[in-house]
Design an enzyme around this catalytic site. Structure first.
Site, PDB file in Angstrom:
ATOM      1  N   HIS A   1     -44.855 -63.313 -68.876  1.00  0.00           N
ATOM      2  CA  HIS A   1     -44.214 -64.463 -70.058  1.00  0.00           C
ATOM      3  C   HIS A   1     -44.805 -62.917 -71.300  1.00  0.00           C
ATOM      4  O   HIS A   1     -45.916 -62.483 -70.612  1.00  0.00           O
ATOM      5  CB  HIS A   1     -44.741 -65.693 -69.886  1.00  0.00           C
ATOM      6  CG  HIS A   1     -46.253 -65.853 -69.831  1.00  0.00           C
ATOM      7  ND1 HIS A   1     -46.379 -66.757 -69.095  1.00  0.00           N
ATOM      8  CD2 HIS A   1     -46.917 -65.853 -70.604  1.00  0.00           C
ATOM      9  CE1 HIS A   1     -48.093 -66.720 -69.077  1.00  0.00           C
ATOM     10  NE2 HIS A   1     -48.573 -66.080 -70.523  1.00  0.00           N
TER      11      HIS A   1
HETATM   12  P1  TYD Z   1     -48.803 -70.523 -67.091  1.00  0.00           P
HETATM   13  O1  TYD Z   1     -49.663 -70.130 -68.177  1.00  0.00           O
HETATM   14  O2  TYD Z   1     -47.432 -71.649 -67.187  1.00  0.00           O
HETATM   15  O3  TYD Z   1     -48.968 -69.742 -65.716  1.00  0.00           O
HETATM   16  P2  TYD Z   1     -48.050 -68.766 -65.872  1.00  0.00           P
HETATM   17  O4  TYD Z   1     -47.884 -68.159 -66.724  1.00  0.00           O
HETATM   18  O5  TYD Z   1     -49.392 -67.767 -64.510  1.00  0.00           O
HETATM   19  O6  TYD Z   1     -47.573 -69.268 -64.068  1.00  0.00           O
HETATM   20  O7  TYD Z   1     -49.753 -71.875 -66.138  1.00  0.00           O
HETATM   21  C1  TYD Z   1     -49.422 -72.727 -65.202  1.00  0.00           C
HETATM   22  C2  TYD Z   1     -48.985 -74.411 -66.163  1.00  0.00           C
HETATM   23  O8  TYD Z   1     -50.769 -74.915 -66.001  1.00  0.00           O
HETATM   24  C3  TYD Z   1     -48.027 -74.403 -66.485  1.00  0.00           C
HETATM   25  O9  TYD Z   1     -47.454 -75.899 -65.836  1.00  0.00           O
HETATM   26  C4  TYD Z   1     -48.853 -75.354 -67.315  1.00  0.00           C
HETATM   27  C5  TYD Z   1     -49.946 -75.847 -67.066  1.00  0.00           C
HETATM   28  N1  TYD Z   1     -51.168 -75.673 -68.453  1.00  0.00           N
HETATM   29  C6  TYD Z   1     -52.067 -76.201 -69.502  1.00  0.00           C
HETATM   30  O10 TYD Z   1     -51.634 -77.642 -68.707  1.00  0.00           O
HETATM   31  N2  TYD Z   1     -52.377 -75.556 -69.971  1.00  0.00           N
HETATM   32  C7  TYD Z   1     -53.066 -74.755 -70.132  1.00  0.00           C
HETATM   33  O11 TYD Z   1     -54.042 -73.862 -71.310  1.00  0.00           O
HETATM   34  C8  TYD Z   1     -52.496 -73.695 -69.053  1.00  0.00           C
HETATM   35  C9  TYD Z   1     -52.631 -72.199 -69.623  1.00  0.00           C
HETATM   36  C10 TYD Z   1     -51.347 -73.899 -68.417  1.00  0.00           C
END
Ligand code: TYD
Length: 306
Positions: free
Chosen positions: A224
């Site tokens: 992303h």
């Molecule tokens: P995400 O940043 O979407 O990871 P990736 O892009 O690698 O799949 O994070 C995965 C999940 O974790 C997402 O559903 C939201 C949650 N999350 C939080 O609640 N707080 C945070 O600070 C982060 C980084 C993720």
């Protein structure tokens, strides 16, 4: 009237075929199929009704495109690559609707690869010969084997650098705003220590820290871009490869020591992959978590940076 070439031994029932397209012997195109301009449809290709093929697409011999298959512009499909549209096929049992498969602009599929139903193969991705693709393939990813796994990213230069634990400071990259940072490292017989002064050492104010661990090796994370979030990533344990892409230049870096971090500014696309089993990442972030700050679609990212 569009002018396309049809070999006398081809069976073409569709009227929706673009100018300059060539359809060769023993190919069969059903009436509902839509095919763009300047495509090359080679011998023994079968194209069902609910199929859309973009412009300049090459479909080599022995490929069957079933209902639900969508090929964007400039896609290449190698000989005998196999598409599927039903996860659980049974004779004489018909689905109301078949799964759709999307192959995005510029992607290539190697000879004899198999693509499971409902999958998206991202822009310019490269599927190796014989790969069995069981999940979405991110833009520019190169996948091989069964089940297909990412082994690299096309057009991505691996940045070679010689980090020096005795030195602090930054190592510039060619991707806009991305740099590696050698973190202060205190070597000690009693155990090593690294330290980051949040106010002095980072180019943004840290509002949040999160950790990533227990990632299975074949998984890709972080596919992303952020609109305003800065991140500083440190690999505390194990190793990970990070691809950064500002829309013009893509580079890959290996983080495999705790005193080396990477700064990724907003508007730079990133993918994290090749995790070793024991990897623990610490991520310092400039803002609170905000799901609206993410863009997960590569085309949307390109639109944003235009
Ligand atoms: P995400 O940043 O979407 O990871 P990736 O892009 O690698 O799949 O994070 C995965 C999940 O974790 C997402 O559903 C939201 C949650 N999350 C939080 O609640 N707080 C945070 O600070 C982060 C980084 C993720």
């Amino acid at each position: 009237m569009s002018k396309f070439f049809q070999h006398p031994q081809a069976l073409v029932e569709s009227n929706n075929i673009g100018k300059g397209t060539r359809i060769w012997a023993f190919a069969h195109v059903l009436p509902g199929a839509q095919i763009g301009k300047n495509c090359n449809i080679c011998d023994h290709v079968f194209i069902e009704n609910d199929v859309i093929v973009g412009n300049r697409v090459t479909i080599k011999c022995g490929v069957y495109l079933w209902d639900g298959i969508r090929l964007a512009d400039d896609v290449f499909v190698g000989p005998n690559a196999t598409f599927t549209n039903d996860n659980f096929p049974r004779s004489k049992q018909y689905l109301d609707e078949f799964s759709q498969t999307f192959v995005d602009k510029g992607a290539s599929i190697g000879a004899n690869a198999t693509i499971l139903p409902g999958i998206r193969i991202g822009r310019c991705a490269m599927v190796g010969a014989g790969a069995v693709v069981t999940r979405h393939v991110p833009p520019f990813a190169i996948v091989v084997e069964n089940p297909a796994k990412i082994v690299g990213y096309v057009e991505t230069k691996k940045q070679s650098f010689e980090p020096d634990s005795a030195k602090q400071g930054t190592i510039e990259s060619n991707v806009g705003g991305v740099f590696l940072q050698q973190i202060k490292h205190v070597n000690d017989l009693r155990g090593d220590l690294i330290v980051t002064e949040l106010e002095q050492d980072l180019p943004f104010k840290v509002k949040r820290i999160f950790f990533i661990y227990n990632v299975p090796n074949e998984r890709v994370r972080g596919e992303h871009v952020h609109k305003k979030l800065h991140e500083f990533i440190v690999c505390l344990c194990g190793g990970v490869s990070i691809v950064a892409d500002d829309g013009q230049i893509k580079e890959e870096y290996r983080l495999d020591r705790p005193w080396l971090g990477i700064h990724i500014p907003p508007r730079v696309w990133r993918a994290l992959y090749k995790f070793s089993q024991d990897t623990i990442l610490a991520v310092y972030a400039s803002h609170e978590y905000d799901s609206t700050d993410y863009i997960r679609d590569y085309s949307e990212f390109l639109d944003m940076i235009k």
